[in-house]
Design an enzyme around this catalytic site. Structure first.
Site, PDB file in Angstrom:
ATOM      1  N   GLU A 116       9.975 -14.286 -10.989  1.00 41.04           N
ATOM      2  CA  GLU A 116       9.103 -13.162 -10.641  1.00 41.04           C
ATOM      3  C   GLU A 116       8.850 -12.221 -11.812  1.00 41.04           C
ATOM      4  O   GLU A 116       7.795 -11.601 -11.872  1.00 41.04           O
ATOM      5  CB  GLU A 116       9.614 -12.398  -9.413  1.00 41.04           C
ATOM      6  N   HIS A 154      21.425 -36.507  -6.864  1.00 43.43           N
ATOM      7  CA  HIS A 154      20.637 -37.032  -5.747  1.00 43.43           C
ATOM      8  C   HIS A 154      19.139 -36.959  -6.006  1.00 43.43           C
ATOM      9  O   HIS A 154      18.356 -36.956  -5.055  1.00 43.43           O
ATOM     10  CB  HIS A 154      21.028 -36.299  -4.458  1.00 43.43           C
ATOM     11  N   LYS A 168       6.393  -4.197  -3.314  1.00 43.53           N
ATOM     12  CA  LYS A 168       7.800  -3.873  -3.105  1.00 43.53           C
ATOM     13  C   LYS A 168       8.235  -4.105  -1.662  1.00 43.53           C
ATOM     14  O   LYS A 168       9.252  -4.709  -1.405  1.00 43.53           O
ATOM     15  CB  LYS A 168       8.040  -2.414  -3.507  1.00 43.53           C
ATOM     16  N   GLU A 215      19.425 -16.482  -7.069  1.00 47.50           N
ATOM     17  CA  GLU A 215      18.979 -15.134  -7.415  1.00 47.50           C
ATOM     18  C   GLU A 215      18.610 -15.047  -8.904  1.00 47.50           C
ATOM     19  O   GLU A 215      17.601 -14.442  -9.275  1.00 47.50           O
ATOM     20  CB  GLU A 215      20.078 -14.130  -7.053  1.00 47.50           C
ATOM     21  N   ARG A 225       4.179  -0.193  -4.557  1.00 46.52           N
ATOM     22  CA  ARG A 225       3.848  -0.654  -3.211  1.00 46.52           C
ATOM     23  C   ARG A 225       2.542  -1.445  -3.166  1.00 46.52           C
ATOM     24  O   ARG A 225       2.205  -2.042  -2.136  1.00 46.52           O
ATOM     25  CB  ARG A 225       3.743   0.534  -2.256  1.00 46.52           C
ATOM     26  N   TRP A 253      -2.707  -2.800  -1.854  1.00 50.25           N
ATOM     27  CA  TRP A 253      -2.331  -4.214  -1.974  1.00 50.25           C
ATOM     28  C   TRP A 253      -3.250  -4.918  -0.981  1.00 50.25           C
ATOM     29  O   TRP A 253      -3.049  -4.825   0.225  1.00 50.25           O
ATOM     30  CB  TRP A 253      -0.865  -4.391  -1.607  1.00 50.25           C
ATOM     31  N   CYS A 287       0.837  -1.201   0.000  1.00 51.01           N
ATOM     32  CA  CYS A 287       0.000   0.000   0.000  1.00 51.01           C
ATOM     33  C   CYS A 287       0.872   1.252   0.000  1.00 51.01           C
ATOM     34  O   CYS A 287       1.895   1.316   0.674  1.00 51.01           O
ATOM     35  CB  CYS A 287      -0.962   0.073   1.172  1.00 51.01           C
ATOM     36  N   LYS A 341      14.806 -14.051 -10.424  1.00 50.78           N
ATOM     37  CA  LYS A 341      14.518 -12.979 -11.387  1.00 50.78           C
ATOM     38  C   LYS A 341      13.613 -13.520 -12.497  1.00 50.78           C
ATOM     39  O   LYS A 341      12.707 -12.835 -12.945  1.00 50.78           O
ATOM     40  CB  LYS A 341      15.803 -12.410 -12.007  1.00 50.78           C
ATOM     41  N   ASN A 351      -1.966   1.978   5.598  1.00 52.16           N
ATOM     42  CA  ASN A 351      -1.033   0.929   5.190  1.00 52.16           C
ATOM     43  C   ASN A 351      -0.773   0.068   6.413  1.00 52.16           C
ATOM     44  O   ASN A 351      -0.248   0.565   7.404  1.00 52.16           O
ATOM     45  CB  ASN A 351       0.270   1.572   4.688  1.00 52.16           C
ATOM     46  N   GLY A 352      -1.162  -1.187   6.357  1.00 48.40           N
ATOM     47  CA  GLY A 352      -0.960  -2.076   7.509  1.00 48.40           C
ATOM     48  C   GLY A 352      -2.180  -2.955   7.711  1.00 48.40           C
ATOM     49  O   GLY A 352      -3.002  -3.113   6.805  1.00 48.40           O
TER      50      GLY A 352
END
Ligand code: F6R
Length: 591
Positions: free
Chosen positions: A476, A492, A586, A469, A29, A74, A2, A473, A100-101
């Site tokens: 996402e 294995h 984010k 990493e 956000r 969000w 948010c 990328k 926001n929260g």
């Protein structure tokens, strides 16, 4: 999670347009829905506009006015609908709230308020805040009604309340970020979840601390302690961020801009934090146990840091911050917990840090955003200085954090200066290598992978976190299943997944384990895999290769950048929005 934005005394008299532009900067956000509330000039009732979907190229026809608030959502409580979008109003439509929260105790309030006759228009937790203030305002002034309401909320929250009669905005913070910006020249005041939203107007800011509130009127901004209600002195700081930091600068997306900015940002990191790095390295030299934590990309940075430390002869531990709690009790006064975070607001990281703090551990924050909660919790802050990272997917913040950990590992073995030189050399090589030729090569590779649903990746030692990493990328940004493995894991079980033409990325450096990783590549090739080398050399095991500069133990920076660019071009090609991947936000400020 948010985005909050507000303006008071908008000099253009077009506060709704100013808020809309600010929200576009905060869309990273949250992008389920957005909304604006404005008090039009010479009209006593407010006007509200709300829409589901991304704010993107949205326009607003709201009337002119000098005070407005807005929000990008969000969703947490209540589905993605127009009526659940913020701002939320009280029954009389005199005040509006953005939030926001999560208000954990909202249901008990809601029941009481309904009994008292309040009418709810949404399923959100936020709406109770508007009605609670409306109820309290019957018996007290606006400021104490807002403070008392805020004090009664359970959870991590930041709110902005606009009262249309008095043309006042009150904003309170506990756990979710809020920053106030003051444009002294034009007497304009701004409120945001993050600085880029109003960077166009001012870089004079105050980051609210937990328990602080601001009351913004046409005349000024006042700072308060929410619990005591007492006014505090407002001291503004001037940030070294500039408008260009929050603009795309000719690039089609922030993600591409931020990937390319790494030509400068990594080397820049080598010139800051020297004193702080020395402080941390002294603690490690004194025998402090070192624990590295983070979430997502930051957790891979932690893991790479563990290899850097090991190469420097130091033992350390790493945890995804969300898995730290069973192990928190093993921290003590002789432990340093290095918390890595771009935003400094990730709930799981903050929870882990608070748990470690209770044991007496020293907290070191490796953080990019300024004025964050993590910064405030930390004993030592290594601010990595990559500048605002607007794309949801982390790139330049990650490499700046990684460079910082590298320097720390070097400092512990008294080779800080050598480390610094190496990072600077890395910056120079990136400048030459990260060019159109490389980008075209990666575009062609992306084209050949566009319709793949599964990609596998292997790496060993430092290239193992690099592989994690790299894969993230692709997942996402392009929504392709990309599964990374330590090369040693192959035999294995994993190898069953490899069939004819399965794309297999092999990340490697020119190091003493090169032979081992190439043997793993050969095993994949023998099962029919299409082997794509990401390495500073070519080899007969590779069907194709993206060659990276040979940078010794820093080669992983370049290897990872290939993954960033590949994810970007795959995402664009597959019609995804590279700046705002679906379902992600984010800063993940909820557990
Ligand atoms: C990946 C990504 C996330 C974040 C994670 C932690 O590109 O952006 O995995 O790295 O949510 O966020 P911070 O670093 O803000 O704590």
């Amino acid at each position: 999670m948010c985005g909050i934005f507000a303006v008071v005394n908008d000099k253009t008299n077009n506060a709704a347009q100013t808020v809309l532009a600010g929200l576009k900067k905060l869309e990273y956000r949250g992008y389920d829905s957005w909304g604006i509330a404005i008090k039009p000039i010479n009209v006593s009732t407010l006007r509200v506009e709300k829409h589901i979907g991304k704010i993107g190229d949205a326009k607003t026809n709201l009337p002119k006015g000098r005070i407005a608030i807005g929000h990008t959502r969000w969703a947490t409580h209540g589905g993605v609908t127009d009526y659940n979008a913020h701002p939320h109003l009280d029954c009389k439509g005199k005040l509006a709230v953005i939030h926001n929260g999560i208000v954990e105790n909202y249901l008990e309030f809601k029941e009481e308020l309904i009994k008292k006759g309040h009418k709810f228009a949404s399923e959100t937790d936020t709406e109770v805040i508007a009605h609670l203030i409306e109820e309290k305002i019957k018996h007290q002034n606006l400021i104490s009604a807002v403070f008392e309401t805020f004090n009664s909320l359970v959870g991590s929250n930041a709110i902005g309340v606009i009262d249309f009669e008095s043309e006042t905005i009150i904003a309170c913070r506990n756990g979710s970020p809020l920053v106030v910006g003051v444009d002294e020249k034009n007497h304009q005041y701004f409120l945001g979840s993050d600085v880029p939203a109003f960077l166009k107007y001012t870089n004079h800011v105050h980051f609210l601390d937990d328990g602080e509130a601001v009351v913004i009127t046409k005349q000024d901004v006042k700072l308060f302690n929410i619990k005591s209600g007492k006014e505090k002195k407002l001291v503004l700081q001037q940030l070294d961020w500039h408008l260009e930091d929050a603009e795309k600068g000719g690039f089609p997306h922030f993600l591409l801009k931020e990937i390319m900015e790494q030509k400068e940002t990594i080397a820049k990191t080598a010139s800051i934090n020297e004193k702080e790095i020395e402080k941390v390295s002294n603690l490690i030299k004194q025998g402090f146990k070192t624990v590295l934590i983070g979430c997502g990309t930051a957790s891979y940075c932690a893991l790479a840091g563990k290899y850097f430390f090991a190469n420097a002869g130091l033992e350390s531990q790493t945890y995804g911050a969300y898995e730290f709690s069973p192990f928190a009790r093993f921290s003590d006064k002789k432990t340093i917990v290095i918390a890595i975070s771009q935003s400094g607001e990730t709930a799981d990281t903050l929870i882990a840090v608070r748990a470690a703090k209770k044991t007496g551990a020293k907290i070191v924050a490796v953080v990019n955003a300024r004025g964050s909660t993590l910064e405030r919790l930390a004993d030592i802050v290594l601010s990595v200085g990559a500048g605002p990272e607007i794309a949801v997917v982390s790139t330049k913040a990650f490499t700046a954090q990684l460079a910082t950990l590298y320097l720390l590992a070097k400092a512990v073995t008294d080779r800080y200066e050598t480390g610094k030189e190496k990072i600077k050399r890395l910056g120079k090589s990136l400048k030459n290598w990260l060019d159109d030729k490389l980008r075209n090569k990666i575009i062609n590779l992306a084209k050949s992978l566009m319709n793949q649903e599964h990609i596998y990746l292997i790496g060993k030692h430092l290239n193992y976190p690099a592989t994690l990493e790299f894969a993230l990328k692709i997942k996402e940004t392009a929504y392709i299943h990309a599964e990374p493995f330590a090369a040693g894991e192959l035999k294995h079980g994993v190898i069953t997944l490899i069939q004819k033409n399965t794309p297999c990325f092999v990340l490697a450096s020119n190091d003493e384990i090169k032979g081992e990783i190439l043997s793993s590549a050969a095993e994949l090739k023998a099962r029919g895999g299409r082997i794509i080398g990401i390495a500073p050399f070519n080899s007969h095991e590779f069907d194709e290769v993206i060659q990276t500069p040979d940078l010794g133990d820093l080669t992983i920076f370049a290897n990872i950048i290939v993954g960033q660019l590949l994810g970007y071009y795959l995402g664009v090609g597959r019609g995804a929005d590279p700046d705002k991947p679906r379902n992600l936000a984010k800063s993940v400020t909820v557990k």
